[in-house]
Design a protein around this motif. Structure first.
Motif, PDB file in Angstrom:
ATOM      1  N   GLU A  48       0.852  -1.185   0.000  1.00 20.02           N
ATOM      2  CA  GLU A  48       0.000   0.000   0.000  1.00 20.02           C
ATOM      3  C   GLU A  48       0.884   1.230   0.000  1.00 20.02           C
ATOM      4  OE1 GLU A  48      -3.710  -0.272   2.461  1.00 20.02           O
ATOM      5  OE2 GLU A  48      -2.635  -1.979   3.327  1.00 20.02           O
ATOM      6  N   THR A  49       0.621   2.150  -0.923  1.00 19.78           N
ATOM      7  CA  THR A  49       1.437   3.347  -1.079  1.00 19.78           C
ATOM      8  C   THR A  49       0.565   4.580  -1.000  1.00 19.78           C
ATOM      9  OG1 THR A  49       2.931   2.135  -2.546  1.00 19.78           O
ATOM     10  CG2 THR A  49       3.107   4.526  -2.560  1.00 19.78           C
ATOM     11  N   ALA A  50       1.019   5.562  -0.202  1.00 23.63           N
ATOM     12  CA  ALA A  50       0.323   6.847  -0.086  1.00 23.63           C
ATOM     13  C   ALA A  50       1.240   7.940  -0.619  1.00 23.63           C
ATOM     14  CB  ALA A  50      -0.043   7.134   1.372  1.00 23.63           C
ATOM     15  N   GLY A  52       0.908  12.075  -2.345  1.00 20.71           N
ATOM     16  CA  GLY A  52       0.140  13.215  -2.849  1.00 20.71           C
ATOM     17  C   GLY A  52      -1.344  13.100  -2.629  1.00 20.71           C
ATOM     18  N   GLY A  53      -1.733  12.511  -1.500  1.00 18.13           N
ATOM     19  CA  GLY A  53      -3.150  12.361  -1.206  1.00 18.13           C
ATOM     20  C   GLY A  53      -3.816  11.194  -1.893  1.00 18.13           C
ATOM     21  N   GLN A  54      -3.058  10.461  -2.660  1.00 14.00           N
ATOM     22  CA  GLN A  54      -3.589   9.295  -3.361  1.00 14.00           C
ATOM     23  C   GLN A  54      -3.084   8.008  -2.708  1.00 14.00           C
ATOM     24  OE1 GLN A  54      -5.774   9.535  -5.987  1.00 14.00           O
ATOM     25  NE2 GLN A  54      -5.730  11.753  -5.632  1.00 14.00           N
ATOM     26  N   ASN A  55      -3.941   6.992  -2.648  1.00 11.71           N
ATOM     27  CA  ASN A  55      -3.579   5.699  -2.092  1.00 11.71           C
ATOM     28  C   ASN A  55      -3.635   4.631  -3.184  1.00 11.71           C
ATOM     29  OD1 ASN A  55      -3.287   6.565   0.681  1.00 11.71           O
ATOM     30  ND2 ASN A  55      -5.519   6.712   0.763  1.00 11.71           N
ATOM     31  N   MET A  56      -2.581   3.841  -3.267  1.00 14.47           N
ATOM     32  CA  MET A  56      -2.530   2.772  -4.256  1.00 14.47           C
ATOM     33  C   MET A  56      -2.256   1.447  -3.551  1.00 14.47           C
ATOM     34  SD  MET A  56      -0.352   4.607  -7.315  1.00 14.47           S
ATOM     35  CE  MET A  56       0.937   5.132  -6.168  1.00 14.47           C
TER      36      MET A  56
END
Length: 233
Positions: A48-50, A52-56
């Motif tokens: 899980e990567t966070a 710039g306000g985005q989560n992937m």
């Protein structure tokens, strides 16, 4: 009452001291695979990567087979792409389906050799320069494929480290890795990690991973064809 409190504190201290050394457990885990004639398993990793306000979120599945001494096959798939490493004990091949390219080395490779063969050597820090603090923080049971495994829980911490110039000045910090090591097999069955990557300009990336090994086959038959590599056209 005072004697009871003192006795309880003394008992808790003794229990805490009974945990094995974390560094020793980790080293034994790295060597544990060599105890068996053969070992096969699948390892599922979720990252899980966070940023710039985005989560992937991304999941990778790796199949691994080992026959001692020296034979190894690791095949990872992620989003339709394949990364393959094969060693017959004398030579090592690495294949990347994205570029449809492979690398051949006339020797078995360790972790640093694999990183270099992947063309990432100038992006990663020297492993010998990384200082890790180990601590056994407890013991827990992990259930895998319906079977319960009693494990030691070992935490590994790295304060921060600078990446090489090729990584454009990025800095990694707050690195925490945790391993659940089977008390009987000596193999790490689960690992988690978290870290923060600070980029030039103030941007940062936070990542968390969770890896679990499944479908263990110990000392079972393994086909020799698994350790042969046929280059793609």
């Amino acid at each position: 009452m005072r004697l009871f409190v003192i006795a309880a504190l003394a008992l808790s201290t003794v229990c805490a001291q009974q945990y094995p050394d974390g560094s020793t457990l980790e080293k034994q885990s790295e060597e544990a695979v060599k105890k068996f004639h053969s070992l096969q398993f699948k390892e599922e990793t979720t990252m899980e990567t966070a940023f710039g306000g985005q989560n992937m979120k991304m999941t990778t599945v790796m199949s691994r087979a080992v026959v001692n001494p020296g034979k190894m096959r690791a095949e990872a798939t992620v989003q339709g792409l394949t990364m393959l490493t094969v060693s017959d004990g004398e030579s090592t091949w690495m294949y990347n389906s994205l570029r449809n390219e492979y690398t051949h080395k006339s020797a078995a490779l360790g972790p640093e050799g694999i990183i270099a063969a992947m063309g990432m050597g100038d992006m990663m820090p020297n492993l010998a320069d990384i200082h890790v603090t180990y601590k056994t923080v407890g013991d827990e049971s992990v259930t895998i494929d319906g079977q319960k495994h009693d494990c030691w829980v070992v935490e590994m911490r790295i304060g921060s480290m600078e990446l090489p110039a090729a990584a454009q000045g990025a800095k990694v910090s707050d690195i925490l890795m945790t391993a659940w090591i089977d008390k009987n097999l000596g193999i790490d069955l689960r690992r988690t990690s978290s870290m923060k990557v600070s980029m030039p300009g103030g941007a940062s990336i936070e990542t968390r991973t969770n890896s679990v090994k499944k479908e263990f086959q110990i000392d079972g038959p393994v086909a020799d064809s698994l350790f042969a590599f046929t280059p793609p056209e």
